[in-house]
Design an enzyme around this catalytic site. Structure first.
Site, PDB file in Angstrom:
ATOM      1  CG  MET A  83      50.725  38.925  37.313  1.00 35.25           C
ATOM      2  SD  MET A  83      51.725  40.432  37.149  1.00 35.25           S
ATOM      3  CE  MET A  83      50.899  41.213  35.765  1.00 35.25           C
TER       4      MET A  83
ATOM      5  CG  ASP B  34      27.432  39.617  29.488  1.00 39.26           C
ATOM      6  OD1 ASP B  34      27.696  40.289  30.495  1.00 39.26           O
ATOM      7  OD2 ASP B  34      26.290  39.209  29.223  1.00 39.26           O
TER       8      ASP B  34
END
Length: 575
Positions: free
Chosen positions: A321, A371
């Site tokens: 979304m 990361d």
């Protein structure tokens, strides 16, 4: 074009870089002190300070330069000559590759609209172009004719951490047994046998890691010894020979090590020999030079592009979304772009999403959060973009795109390791693998919680499964600090009006969380659903979440073990 101004610019750039390295090393040097006195809160704060250094120093250098450059800021010829001057200034530096990246960072911030340009930037140089220096200061050497007992004893003497050992003699016995069980059952020492151990200690959380290798049978056998500093003193916690566990210590989901190195390229070469399945950019990330890791990643990416032919396509999984996500199937990363408009019920802004990613970047990822490298003006060959992907990008992130005759340029993109979305993994894996995955899923949430991170949206589509079947969280737009949340028991209805109310009849604050409700959306697969609920009962108990909050607030700190508890020499020893 003034030669004096060009020389002054190059000197300015070098001074900025040297200030960054000086401050970086000073903060790194504080870590053994905090480890020694067991000040875990200060250790974490120190780590965050170091993470902020690079961007702050680049901005300072850029601002100082803008004051003297004036009309030369966007002069191609000026910067081309300045790069040549700078190259001469750094040619004999032992950290030359880092200095090159620093130059790139400053010019990208100073020269508006600059694309990657080999005349103006260091694009293809690479860490292996650095000079080779004697290894005397890199590692300790222990000859095989000393014998195993003496070698192990000397290693512990060389790494005393300024704190008494809890039980050094017992540590020696544990370590000797580990070497005998793993190596001496298969290899016999010869005249060329030796042991090398990096002099620099790798600190992270409450751990101090000593990394070395033993030469037996004509090949190197790497090892890692994690040391912990508990209430009774320092002790060796285990000895790791398993390459998968060693790789996990340097995982993209782990925080960077605090480790001192005078010659980064040679430490990277040693680590690359010890952990060969890690790419160079991952190793630079791991030792704290993540900006240069980003440079090395880009070089690796360009090299891969030139040697591959597949197209960029939308990533598998449920469309986000907030993010549009795509990948190059032959390359193990995903590209994530923040949408122009968010689908309901998402209400945050693009800047708020960026702040969440910054929050993760400065936080301890405890092996459970991916990361991310952040890029601006990232160029992709237009003829390698799948038509369906281009259509999706045009409809969702059009404000972040522009094109030339042959390139698609992304104004802003996050790049991180590709994983199999947990919901897709659970759709196809065996029951046994599913049980392991849901255990990992719950562990991931709880370990993030102990690091003061509440993931917010805990649906399985927001977690990924690595090749080692470890579950990692990668959707950061709803994360919050755990200590900011209010965990509550769900009130029980007492009247018919409350029982049949179409909306909650009790007040709910924005930070209220009802753990009992987690069961409604966490696991849908029927054959492991109840197994998950039974295995992770603590997830649904508000009191358990409150206890974690109390421990965080007390400042006692957590330690994210990056290896199984079962291989610890003393599994019950507290830290």
């Amino acid at each position: 074009m003034s030669e004096q101004l060009i020389g002054k610019t190059a000197q300015f750039l070098l001074a900025g870089f040297e200030t960054y390295i000086r401050d970086f090393n000073e903060l790194t040097d504080l870590t053994p002190i905090f480890f020694k006195i067991r000040d875990w809160k200060a250790l974490q704060q120190n780590h965050r300070k170091r993470l902020r250094l690079y961007k702050d120093q680049v901005n300072t250098t850029r601002q100082n330069l803008n004051e003297i450059l004036l009309e030369n800021t966007n002069s191609f010829d000026f910067w081309k000559t300045a790069k040549a001057h700078y190259s001469l200034l750094i040619s004999n530096k032992k950290d030359k590759e880092l200095a090159e990246t620093y130059f790139n960072s400053v010019i990208r911030k100073s020269y508006s609209g600059l694309v990657i340009n080999e005349d103006l930037m260091f694009v293809h140089e690479g860490y292996n172009s650095c000079a080779i220096y004697p290894n005397d200061n890199l590692y300790h050497s222990y000859p095989s004719d000393w014998g195993l007992d003496r070698i192990i004893q000397k290693i512990l003497e060389d790494f005393d951490f300024g704190v008494p050992y809890m039980n050094k003699e017992e540590d020696i016995k544990f370590l000797i047994k580990s070497v005998k069980d793993v190596i001496l059952t298969r290899y016999i020492p010869t005249s060329d046998s030796t042991t090398q151990v990096l002099k620099s200690v790798f600190y992270r959380n409450k751990g101090a890691y000593v990394i070395g290798r033993i030469r037996f049978g004509g090949k190197w056998m790497p090892f890692i010894i994690p040391f912990l500093n508990g209430p009774k003193g320092v002790f060796a916690d285990t000895m790791i020979f398993d390459p998968n566990l060693m790789s996990g210590l340097f995982s993209f989901s782990r925080s960077y090590f605090m480790v001192k190195t005078d010659i980064p390229s040679q430490m990277i070469s040693f680590l690359n020999a010890v952990i060969p399945n890690k790419k160079i950019h991952e190793l630079y990330n791991a030792i704290g030079f993540n900006k240069h890791g980003k440079t090395e990643f880009y070089r690796d990416f360009l090299n891969h592009l030139s040697q591959s032919q597949d197209n960029f396509v939308l990533s598998e999984g449920v469309k986000g979304m907030v993010m549009t996500v795509f990948t190059l199937p032959s390359y193990n990363v995903v590209f994530k772009m923040i949408k122009d408009y968010f689908d309901p019920p998402k209400t945050m802004t693009r800047q708020e999403v960026r702040e969440k990613y910054k929050m993760v970047g400065l936080h301890d990822r405890v092996g459970r959060m991916a990361d991310t490298h952040e890029f601006e003006e990232f160029h992709l060959p237009l003829n390698r973009i799948d038509p369906l992907l281009l259509e999706e990008l045009r409809s969702t992130v059009n404000s972040l795109l522009y094109t030339t005759s042959d390139e698609l340029i992304l104004r802003h993109v996050y790049i991180e390791r590709r994983m199999t979305p947990l919901n897709i993994y659970l759709d196809t894996c065996s029951t046994e693998d599913a049980k392991q995955a849901v255990e990992e899923y719950g562990n991931s949430i709880l370990e993030m919680a102990k690091a003061n991170i509440f993931p917010g949206d805990m649906m399985t589509k927001n977690f990924g499964v690595t090749r080692q079947k470890r579950v990692i969280f990668y959707d950061y737009d709803e994360i919050e600090f755990l200590t900011d949340m209010n965990f509550r028991e769900k009130p029980k209805p007492e009247t018919f009006e409350q029982i049949y109310a179409s909306t909650p009849w009790y007040n709910i604050a924005p930070n209220d969380v009802f753990p009992q409700d987690f069961k409604r959306f966490m696991i849908g697969r029927k054959d492991v659903k109840n197994y998950f609920f039974d295995y992770h009962t603590d997830l649904f108990n508000p009191e358990n979440w409150k206890k974690i909050q109390e421990k965080i607030i007390s400042g006692s700190g957590i330690h994210a073990f990056s290896y199984p508890q079962k291989i610890r020499f003393r599994p019950d020893e507290e830290i």
